[in-house]
Design a protein around this motif. Structure first.
Motif, short mmCIF file in Angstrom:
data_model
loop_
_atom_site.label_atom_id
_atom_site.label_comp_id
_atom_site.label_asym_id
_atom_site.label_seq_id
_atom_site.Cartn_x
_atom_site.Cartn_y
_atom_site.Cartn_z
N ASP A 19 -28.23 -7.13 2.23
CA ASP A 19 -28.06 -5.95 3.08
C ASP A 19 -27.34 -6.24 4.38
OD1 ASP A 19 -29.38 -4.54 1.13
OD2 ASP A 19 -31.35 -4.65 2.13
N ALA A 20 -27.13 -7.52 4.69
CA ALA A 20 -26.45 -7.86 5.95
C ALA A 20 -25.02 -7.35 5.90
CB ALA A 20 -26.48 -9.37 6.18
N THR A 21 -24.60 -6.69 6.98
CA THR A 21 -23.25 -6.15 7.04
C THR A 21 -22.28 -7.23 7.47
OG1 THR A 21 -23.63 -5.46 9.33
CG2 THR A 21 -24.06 -3.84 7.58
N MET A 22 -21.07 -7.16 6.89
CA MET A 22 -20.03 -8.12 7.21
C MET A 22 -18.95 -7.45 8.04
SD MET A 22 -19.47 -10.43 3.79
CE MET A 22 -18.94 -9.04 2.81
N ASP A 23 -18.27 -8.22 8.84
CA ASP A 23 -17.15 -7.76 9.62
C ASP A 23 -15.94 -8.65 9.34
OD1 ASP A 23 -15.64 -6.29 11.40
OD2 ASP A 23 -16.31 -7.45 13.16
N PRO A 24 -14.89 -8.15 8.68
CA PRO A 24 -14.71 -6.77 8.25
C PRO A 24 -15.64 -6.37 7.13
CG PRO A 24 -12.98 -8.15 7.39
CD PRO A 24 -13.77 -9.02 8.29
N GLY A 25 -15.82 -5.01 7.01
CA GLY A 25 -16.84 -4.51 6.10
C GLY A 25 -16.61 -4.84 4.66
N SER A 26 -16.14 -3.91 3.88
CA SER A 26 -15.97 -4.16 2.45
C SER A 26 -14.73 -5.00 2.23
CB SER A 26 -15.83 -2.82 1.72
OG SER A 26 -14.73 -2.10 2.22
N PHE A 27 -14.91 -6.13 1.56
CA PHE A 27 -13.79 -7.03 1.30
C PHE A 27 -13.12 -6.64 0.00
CE2 PHE A 27 -16.78 -8.69 -1.64
CZ PHE A 27 -16.03 -9.29 -2.62
N THR A 28 -11.95 -7.18 -0.21
CA THR A 28 -11.25 -7.05 -1.47
C THR A 28 -10.33 -8.24 -1.63
OG1 THR A 28 -9.70 -5.76 -2.77
CG2 THR A 28 -9.47 -5.61 -0.40
N PHE A 29 -10.19 -8.69 -2.85
CA PHE A 29 -9.28 -9.80 -3.11
C PHE A 29 -7.83 -9.32 -3.18
CE2 PHE A 29 -13.28 -11.44 -4.76
CZ PHE A 29 -13.29 -12.69 -4.17
N ALA A 30 -7.64 -8.03 -3.38
CA ALA A 30 -6.28 -7.52 -3.45
C ALA A 30 -5.61 -7.67 -2.08
CB ALA A 30 -6.29 -6.06 -3.88
N GLY A 31 -4.43 -8.21 -2.05
CA GLY A 31 -3.72 -8.45 -0.81
C GLY A 31 -3.58 -9.91 -0.47
N VAL A 32 -4.34 -10.78 -1.15
CA VAL A 32 -4.23 -12.20 -0.88
C VAL A 32 -2.84 -12.71 -1.25
CG1 VAL A 32 -5.15 -14.47 -1.45
CG2 VAL A 32 -6.68 -12.55 -1.21
N GLU A 33 -2.31 -12.16 -2.36
CA GLU A 33 -0.99 -12.64 -2.78
C GLU A 33 0.09 -12.28 -1.79
OE1 GLU A 33 -1.65 -8.60 -4.68
OE2 GLU A 33 -2.79 -10.43 -4.28
N GLN A 34 -0.03 -11.08 -1.12
CA GLN A 34 0.99 -10.71 -0.15
C GLN A 34 0.96 -11.62 1.07
OE1 GLN A 34 -0.94 -8.56 -1.67
NE2 GLN A 34 0.32 -6.96 -2.61
N VAL A 35 -0.27 -11.96 1.53
CA VAL A 35 -0.37 -12.82 2.70
C VAL A 35 0.13 -14.21 2.37
CG1 VAL A 35 -1.95 -13.71 4.45
CG2 VAL A 35 -2.32 -11.46 3.49
N LEU A 36 -0.22 -14.70 1.17
CA LEU A 36 0.28 -16.00 0.77
C LEU A 36 1.80 -16.00 0.68
CD1 LEU A 36 -2.24 -17.13 -1.98
CD2 LEU A 36 -1.88 -18.21 0.23
N THR A 37 2.36 -14.93 0.13
CA THR A 37 3.81 -14.85 0.01
C THR A 37 4.46 -14.82 1.39
OG1 THR A 37 3.55 -13.63 -2.05
CG2 THR A 37 5.71 -13.53 -0.99
N ASN A 38 3.87 -14.07 2.33
CA ASN A 38 4.42 -14.03 3.68
C ASN A 38 4.32 -15.39 4.36
OD1 ASN A 38 4.94 -11.31 3.35
ND2 ASN A 38 2.97 -10.69 4.22
#
Length: 328
Positions: free
Chosen positions: A121-140
């Motif tokens: 139940d502990a909240t994370m910051d940033p909130g809801s994570f997603t793996f989508a977008g890792v490839e764009q950051v790696l490419t950049n």
């Protein structure tokens, strides 16, 4: 001929598949494999049917152990037998505990549920994570690396454009591979807790005598250690999920201004490796934990060898039939 767009398309395709699969399974394990035996009972219904058999077996073992220890009393001080009255009292207590073995184990699971639920139940910051977008950051990130290499090696400009996409594919697949290995470790640890639960009557049968009491104590320590690992499963998974979200937010940079894509990636891989081997670390500290985990790569290699062997056998059999038909 510029082939960079081909490699970029391959990177986007592979990375989209990897991230989609990781997104699909990341939330399943934490919600389904909690501190209860619901998944264990529904996936393996035979364990509930066989629990009563283990109870009767445990009572029989306890009776045999008690009779044997009472028989040793006639040997006097030579056999170093324990006090018969203490033996009878202890055996009676553990006979009752065998009948309430499962409620006692479920009580231990209820104790472990408090930290497990708090971590969930502990909240994370940033909130809801997603793996989508890792490839764009790696490419950049690798785009900058490519530019540096192109400036220093002008004679290899035609071939250097594929380095970034190739590194992206390798590192993304490595990240996803180790993530699924960690998920496998979490599932194995949950299954070990379930096995300890449904075989608990056998452990209680060892507590009636001082000579076999060490088996019961070892089982108790293993239960505590495995429940600790069960709680740490959610800690490791959510910690890794938070670092993925943090990485997408700032591209691997640290608050001090340092850091890079490569530093974050190696830290993430090292974290996954540590999570997979944490049971061995606890064992080195003296806790009684089950050594789970296996080399998935070796299992896949063995499966590939079996398939190649079958293919080679079919090919040799076909050649034998063909040679036999030509001879005829």
């Amino acid at each position: 001929m510029d082939l960079s767009w081909i490699f970029e398309s391959i990177v986007n395709w592979v990375a989209s598949i990897v991230t989609s699969i990781m997104d699909a399974v990341s939330g399943i394990f934490l919600n389904a494999l909690g501190t209860d035996m619901t998944a264990m009972e529904q996936y393996f219904p035979f364990v509930t049917e066989a629990f009563s058999i283990f109870q009767y077996t445990a009572w029989a073992l306890l009776f045999l152990i008690t009779v044997w220890q009472l028989f040793r009393v006639f040997g006097g001080p030579v056999t170093e037998a324990e006090n018969p009255w203490q033996l009878l009292v202890r055996s009676a207590i553990f006979a009752i505990l065998i009948g309430y073995a499962k409620p006692i184990f479920l009580l231990a699971l209820d104790i472990a549920r408090a930290p497990y639920t708090a971590l969930m139940d502990a909240t994370m910051d940033p909130g809801s994570f997603t793996f989508a977008g890792v490839e764009q950051v790696l490419t950049n990130g690798f785009a900058g690396v490519e530019q540096v290499i192109q400036n220093g090696l002008t004679t290899l400009v035609s071939t250097i454009t594929v380095i970034g996409p190739l590194l992206t594919i390798i590192l993304m697949v490595s990240l996803g591979w180790n993530y699924f290995k960690m998920l496998l470790e979490c599932v194995e640890r949950y299954v070990v807790v379930g096995v300890l639960c449904y075989t608990s009557p056998l452990a209680f049968s060892m507590g009636g005598s001082k000579n076999t009491n060490n088996v019961f104590k070892g089982w108790t320590r293993m239960v505590g250690s495995q429940l600790l690992l069960l709680v740490l499963n959610v800690w490791f998974l959510r910690a890794f999920n938070s670092t993925v979200g943090q990485f997408i937010g700032n591209g691997g940079a640290l608050a001090s201004g340092g850091g890079s894509v490569f530093l974050w990636l190696f830290c993430a891989l090292a974290f996954l490796k540590t999570a997979q081997k944490f049971d061995s670390y606890l064992a080195a500290m003296g806790l009684h934990v089950a050594q789970t985990g296996s080399s998935m790569a070796m299992e896949m290699v063995m499966a590939a060898r079996v398939l190649s062997g079958l293919g080679g056998g079919a090919k040799s059999a076909g050649s034998v039939f063909r040679s036999g038909g030509s001879a005829a």
